[in-house]
Design an enzyme around this catalytic site. Structure first.
Site, PDB file in Angstrom:
ATOM      1  N   LYS A 233       0.855  -1.124   0.007  1.00  0.00           N
ATOM      2  CA  LYS A 233       0.128  -0.016   0.051  1.00  0.00           C
ATOM      3  C   LYS A 233       0.909   1.185   0.089  1.00  0.00           C
ATOM      4  O   LYS A 233       0.703   2.098  -0.729  1.00  0.00           O
ATOM      5  CB  LYS A 233      -1.049   0.085   1.207  1.00  0.00           C
ATOM      6  CG  LYS A 233      -1.895  -1.152   1.349  1.00  0.00           C
ATOM      7  CD  LYS A 233      -2.801  -1.268   2.527  1.00  0.00           C
ATOM      8  CE  LYS A 233      -3.604  -2.171   2.690  1.00  0.00           C
ATOM      9  NZ  LYS A 233      -4.160  -2.729   3.997  1.00  0.00           N
TER      10      LYS A 233
ATOM     11  N   GLN B 223      -5.235  -1.731   9.867  1.00  0.00           N
ATOM     12  CA  GLN B 223      -5.109  -3.194   9.182  1.00  0.00           C
ATOM     13  C   GLN B 223      -5.785  -4.120  10.015  1.00  0.00           C
ATOM     14  O   GLN B 223      -5.320  -4.392  11.419  1.00  0.00           O
ATOM     15  CB  GLN B 223      -3.560  -3.395   8.974  1.00  0.00           C
ATOM     16  CG  GLN B 223      -3.452  -4.706   8.241  1.00  0.00           C
ATOM     17  CD  GLN B 223      -3.790  -4.423   6.864  1.00  0.00           C
ATOM     18  OE1 GLN B 223      -3.897  -3.712   6.162  1.00  0.00           O
ATOM     19  NE2 GLN B 223      -4.055  -5.647   6.261  1.00  0.00           N
TER      20      GLN B 223
ATOM     21  N   ASP C 169     -11.691   2.670   4.618  1.00  0.00           N
ATOM     22  CA  ASP C 169     -12.159   1.349   4.460  1.00  0.00           C
ATOM     23  C   ASP C 169     -13.418   1.238   4.257  1.00  0.00           C
ATOM     24  O   ASP C 169     -14.187   0.335   3.731  1.00  0.00           O
ATOM     25  CB  ASP C 169     -11.784   0.393   5.503  1.00  0.00           C
ATOM     26  CG  ASP C 169     -10.391  -0.421   5.317  1.00  0.00           C
ATOM     27  OD1 ASP C 169     -10.200  -0.620   4.191  1.00  0.00           O
ATOM     28  OD2 ASP C 169      -9.609  -0.501   6.151  1.00  0.00           O
TER      29      ASP C 169
HETATM   30  N1  GUN Z   1      -7.255  -7.082   5.845  1.00  0.00           N
HETATM   31  C1  GUN Z   1      -7.563  -7.558   5.050  1.00  0.00           C
HETATM   32  N2  GUN Z   1      -8.435  -6.865   4.112  1.00  0.00           N
HETATM   33  C2  GUN Z   1      -8.400  -5.741   4.532  1.00  0.00           C
HETATM   34  C3  GUN Z   1      -8.789  -4.649   4.317  1.00  0.00           C
HETATM   35  O1  GUN Z   1      -9.415  -4.340   3.106  1.00  0.00           O
HETATM   36  N3  GUN Z   1      -8.999  -3.531   5.143  1.00  0.00           N
HETATM   37  C4  GUN Z   1      -8.387  -3.255   6.241  1.00  0.00           C
HETATM   38  N4  GUN Z   1      -8.330  -2.634   7.272  1.00  0.00           N
HETATM   39  N5  GUN Z   1      -7.660  -4.643   6.715  1.00  0.00           N
HETATM   40  C5  GUN Z   1      -7.696  -5.731   5.836  1.00  0.00           C
END
Ligand code: GUN
Length: 285
Positions: free
Chosen positions: A52, A96, A119
């Site tokens: 990311k 996360q 998100d």
């Molecule tokens: N863990 C796996 N996929 C995601 C996501 O799309 N967002 C977040 N915050 N954690 C994740």
């Protein structure tokens, strides 16, 4: 078209996003800003977060990763979120997942300012999506939708979504329903899964089980999106596979997304797009 190349599509969309970020910077003298909170040292999470950061930098988004020890208390984590909520330079906050067991993830997510919830996981944003008036659409569902709309019209299509997680299955079911598809949301207690898949135009597999979807569940017009990322050991070697038995299914369908190189890069694109959109909404308040 056979392979749905998420990597290529994400690269194209990222170029467009980079142009938007450049204009944003020229106009507002700052880059959109994403804060990522990573608790502990889960190997998969660390890899996602690095990817990311790398992509954010490429498209002109400023990003910061806040690493917290796996023993951090919920209160300490909430304090970090509160300071990010108050920090005017921060446009998007991502915590996360998964979080360690001693922390209530739902509580943490609901303490993110909904206007910074990149998100789209907190209750207000889930509610708006469910009502068909979304503000932030969760990144993986949005990525799946963009891949699908790039190859077919979704109106009236029968879509089997496998997996009812809050991260993928449920928000994707809302999103596709809003786009006038007919969605069947399949989960661990569902009966007749094979028949539902055989009767669908599109299958989205987000169940978290390696090679769960079999080649006998598809037909020659099926479009298959594979959200799974599973690490397996095959002939003594570690390998990443999706939720679909790709090797056997590939030749039997109209189109299928690979793992890796399918949904993953699209998820990251959508995260960065959401960051840009939140930054843009904020400066136009
Ligand atoms: N863990 C796996 N996929 C995601 C996501 O799309 N967002 C977040 N915050 N954690 C994740």
């Amino acid at each position: 078209m056979k392979i749905i190349d998420g990597k290529l599509l994400a690269e194209e969309l990222n170029k467009d996003l980079a142009r938007k970020n450049l204009l944003f910077k020229q106009k507002f003298h700052k880059k959109p800003y994403l804060a990522v909170v990573l608790v502990g040292d889960n190997a998969a999470s660390s890899i996602y977060v690095k990817n990311k950061e790398k992509q954010a930098n490429i498209v002109g988004i400023e990003s910061e990763v806040i690493n917290l020890n796996k023993n951090v208390s919920e209160k300490e984590l909430l304090d970090v979120i509160e300071s990010l909520n108050k920090n005017n330079k921060v446009d998007g906050i991502l915590v996360q997942l998964p979080l360690p067991n001693h922390i209530d993830s739902k509580n943490v997510i609901d303490n993110i300012n909904p206007d910074k919830d990149v998100d789209g996981f907190n209750a207000r944003n889930v509610g708006l999506l469910a009502m068909g008036i979304p503000k932030v659409i969760p990144c993986t569902p949005l990525g799946c939708y963009k891949m699908l709309e790039n190859i077919t019209n979704l109106e009236g299509k029968k879509i089997a979504v496998l997996g009812r997680s809050n991260i993928v299955g449920k928000p994707l079911a809302y999103l596709l329903t809003n786009k006038n598809a007919t969605v069947t949301l399949i989960h661990s207690k569902s009966k007749g899964i094979k028949e539902i898949c055989m009767n669908s135009d599109i299958i989205v597999a987000a169940i978290g089980k390696p090679k769960f979807v079999k080649h006998t569940w598809v037909h020659k017009k099926s479009i298959v999106i594979d959200v799974g990322i599973n690490v397996i050991s095959e002939r003594g070697r570690r390998k990443i596979v999706g939720d679909v038995d790709f090797e056997k299914t590939f030749s039997k369908v109209r189109a299928i997304s690979p793992v890796p190189g399918g949904v993953g890069p699209m998820t990251i694109h959508c995260l960065l797009l959401n960051t840009y959109n939140l930054a843009y909404l904020k400066v136009n308040l």
